[in-house]
Design a protein around this motif. Structure first.
Motif, mmCIF file in Angstrom:
data_model
loop_
_atom_site.group_PDB
_atom_site.id
_atom_site.type_symbol
_atom_site.label_atom_id
_atom_site.label_comp_id
_atom_site.label_asym_id
_atom_site.label_seq_id
_atom_site.Cartn_x
_atom_site.Cartn_y
_atom_site.Cartn_z
ATOM 1 N N VAL A 82 64.854 12.330 86.221
ATOM 2 C CA VAL A 82 64.084 13.631 86.736
ATOM 3 C C VAL A 82 62.826 13.237 87.554
ATOM 4 C CG1 VAL A 82 62.469 15.752 86.276
ATOM 5 C CG2 VAL A 82 64.754 15.046 84.758
ATOM 6 N N GLY A 83 63.003 13.247 89.091
ATOM 7 C CA GLY A 83 61.990 12.924 89.992
ATOM 8 C C GLY A 83 60.665 13.806 89.847
ATOM 9 N N PRO A 84 59.497 13.186 90.370
ATOM 10 C CA PRO A 84 58.335 13.798 90.659
ATOM 11 C C PRO A 84 58.401 14.720 91.836
ATOM 12 C CG PRO A 84 58.203 11.768 91.079
ATOM 13 C CD PRO A 84 59.398 11.523 90.594
ATOM 14 N N VAL A 85 57.633 15.776 91.546
ATOM 15 C CA VAL A 85 57.464 16.747 93.016
ATOM 16 C C VAL A 85 56.286 15.782 93.523
ATOM 17 C CG1 VAL A 85 56.475 18.876 93.531
ATOM 18 C CG2 VAL A 85 58.285 18.902 91.698
ATOM 19 N N TRP A 86 56.490 16.016 95.062
ATOM 20 C CA TRP A 86 55.483 15.284 95.752
ATOM 21 C C TRP A 86 54.301 15.859 96.068
ATOM 22 C CZ3 TRP A 86 53.094 16.250 100.384
ATOM 23 C CH2 TRP A 86 52.247 15.140 101.056
ATOM 24 N N SER A 87 53.023 15.324 95.853
ATOM 25 C CA SER A 87 51.881 15.873 95.991
ATOM 26 C C SER A 87 50.671 15.211 97.077
ATOM 27 C CB SER A 87 51.155 15.972 94.554
ATOM 28 O OG SER A 87 49.779 16.120 94.625
ATOM 29 N N ALA A 88 50.316 15.774 97.926
ATOM 30 C CA ALA A 88 49.271 15.227 98.765
ATOM 31 C C ALA A 88 48.051 14.817 98.254
ATOM 32 C CB ALA A 88 49.148 16.275 99.849
ATOM 33 N N THR A 89 47.753 15.214 97.266
ATOM 34 C CA THR A 89 46.551 15.056 96.391
ATOM 35 C C THR A 89 46.524 14.099 95.258
ATOM 36 O OG1 THR A 89 46.629 16.986 94.850
ATOM 37 C CG2 THR A 89 45.550 17.207 97.178
ATOM 38 N N GLU A 90 47.870 13.759 94.794
ATOM 39 C CA GLU A 90 48.053 12.940 93.610
ATOM 40 C C GLU A 90 49.078 11.709 93.824
ATOM 41 O OE1 GLU A 90 49.329 13.228 88.977
ATOM 42 O OE2 GLU A 90 49.062 14.850 90.301
ATOM 43 N N ASP A 91 48.873 10.615 93.646
ATOM 44 C CA ASP A 91 49.847 9.594 93.845
ATOM 45 C C ASP A 91 50.737 9.516 92.693
ATOM 46 O OD1 ASP A 91 51.480 7.437 94.584
ATOM 47 O OD2 ASP A 91 49.721 5.864 94.341
ATOM 48 N N ARG A 92 51.973 9.986 92.961
ATOM 49 C CA ARG A 92 53.128 10.105 91.964
ATOM 50 C C ARG A 92 54.029 9.054 92.150
ATOM 51 N NH1 ARG A 92 53.357 16.775 91.593
ATOM 52 N NH2 ARG A 92 51.298 17.031 90.764
ATOM 53 N N TYR A 125 61.923 18.707 96.090
ATOM 54 C CA TYR A 125 60.690 18.302 95.548
ATOM 55 C C TYR A 125 59.738 17.806 96.737
ATOM 56 C CZ TYR A 125 62.442 18.745 90.731
ATOM 57 O OH TYR A 125 62.755 19.144 89.662
ATOM 58 N N ARG A 126 60.398 17.617 97.920
ATOM 59 C CA ARG A 126 59.554 17.397 99.372
ATOM 60 C C ARG A 126 58.789 16.129 99.514
ATOM 61 N NH1 ARG A 126 57.223 21.709 96.587
ATOM 62 N NH2 ARG A 126 55.228 20.853 96.596
ATOM 63 N N TRP A 127 59.190 15.307 98.717
ATOM 64 C CA TRP A 127 58.830 13.951 99.126
ATOM 65 C C TRP A 127 59.056 13.331 100.404
ATOM 66 C CZ3 TRP A 127 56.710 11.526 94.520
ATOM 67 C CH2 TRP A 127 55.638 10.478 94.976
ATOM 68 N N PRO A 128 58.345 12.883 101.423
ATOM 69 C CA PRO A 128 58.526 12.516 102.571
ATOM 70 C C PRO A 128 59.689 11.402 102.474
ATOM 71 C CG PRO A 128 56.160 12.563 102.261
ATOM 72 C CD PRO A 128 56.878 12.756 100.999
ATOM 73 N N LYS A 129 60.802 11.542 103.541
ATOM 74 C CA LYS A 129 61.967 10.636 103.138
ATOM 75 C C LYS A 129 61.508 9.248 103.451
ATOM 76 C CE LYS A 129 65.015 14.406 104.443
ATOM 77 N NZ LYS A 129 64.612 15.264 103.474
ATOM 78 N N GLU A 130 60.726 8.878 104.581
ATOM 79 C CA GLU A 130 60.733 7.281 104.768
ATOM 80 C C GLU A 130 59.910 6.943 103.652
ATOM 81 O OE1 GLU A 130 58.317 4.453 107.798
ATOM 82 O OE2 GLU A 130 59.319 6.304 108.495
ATOM 83 N N ALA A 132 59.886 8.071 100.412
ATOM 84 C CA ALA A 132 60.853 8.055 99.190
ATOM 85 C C ALA A 132 61.843 6.987 99.258
ATOM 86 C CB ALA A 132 61.716 9.405 99.396
ATOM 87 N N ALA A 133 62.123 6.576 100.472
ATOM 88 C CA ALA A 133 63.232 5.342 100.810
ATOM 89 C C ALA A 133 62.156 4.069 100.467
ATOM 90 C CB ALA A 133 63.694 5.358 102.300
ATOM 91 N N THR A 134 61.157 3.964 101.049
ATOM 92 C CA THR A 134 60.450 2.592 100.602
ATOM 93 C C THR A 134 60.122 2.431 99.152
ATOM 94 O OG1 THR A 134 59.219 3.053 102.616
ATOM 95 C CG2 THR A 134 58.003 1.757 101.056
ATOM 96 N N GLN A 135 59.951 3.632 98.465
ATOM 97 C CA GLN A 135 59.785 3.593 96.965
ATOM 98 C C GLN A 135 61.149 3.103 96.260
ATOM 99 O OE1 GLN A 135 56.702 3.948 95.606
ATOM 100 N NE2 GLN A 135 55.982 4.498 97.541
ATOM 101 N N ALA A 136 62.327 3.633 96.749
ATOM 102 C CA ALA A 136 63.531 3.365 96.137
ATOM 103 C C ALA A 136 64.033 1.986 96.636
ATOM 104 C CB ALA A 136 64.690 4.287 96.825
ATOM 105 N N LEU A 137 63.738 1.446 97.647
ATOM 106 C CA LEU A 137 64.259 0.102 98.142
ATOM 107 C C LEU A 137 63.302 -0.966 97.521
ATOM 108 C CD1 LEU A 137 65.069 0.773 101.816
ATOM 109 C CD2 LEU A 137 66.580 0.256 100.018
#
Length: 173
Positions: A82-92, A125-130, A132-137
């Protein structure tokens, strides 16, 4: 260890394990989760219900991972996270990276040599794609010994391009 970026349908991947970007209920939903449950058939849902009745009565927590059968999918196992929902105000981002870490740990425990991942949290969950890919890689490049192939299966060409940009910025692999 090899990391591949491909555009495609994760439910068609011929690997030992595929990762499901699940919701905490484990009972199916939309996007990748719904596609995996539909194509994999009732055996996946049956095991997910058993998990809910035993260890995960309140649902699977964000960042955790658990495996079930893959049912009618070409893979042997489905690893649900289960991934987190993206937030502009909290680093998840630590929670997002934890999804990949925990999924790799589960895969290694199963003896999986090949694992296919979606880009977790980058859909509804709206995480910005680039990013999200950086986190994954960042996590996938450190897969445990025994996992020889990690495939990031991206929904469309635009998402794959974002992942290629992230990989270039990080420096290959």
């Amino acid at each position: 260890m090899e990391i591949e970026l491909v555009t495609g349908d994760i439910t068609a991947e011929r690997v030992d394990a595929i990762v499901n970007a699940a919701n905490s209920s484990l009972l199916g939903g939309g996007g990748v989760d719904g596609a995996i449950h539909r194509r994999g058939g009732p055996a996946i849902l049956e095991e997910c219900r058993a998990l809910r009745a035993s260890r995960y009565g309140r649902g699977l927590p964000v960042g955790q991972a658990v495996a079930t059968t893959a049912g009618r999918l070409p893979a042997r196992w489905v690893i649900h996270t289960v991934g987190p929902v993206w937030s502009a105000t909290e680093d998840r981002s630590p929670l997002l990276r934890q999804c990949y870490e925990q999924s790799l740990t589960v895969a290694a425990g199963l003896g999986a040599a090949s694992v296919a991942f979606p880009l977790i949290s980058s859909g509804v969950y709206r995480w910005p794609k680039e990013d999200a890919a950086t986190q994954a890689l960042t996590v996938l490049r450190n897969a445990p010994a025994g996992i020889g192939l990690v495939r990031l299966v991206l929904f469309d060409d635009a998402t794959r391009q974002a992942a290629e940009v992230a990989r270039t910025r990080l420096g290959r692999p």
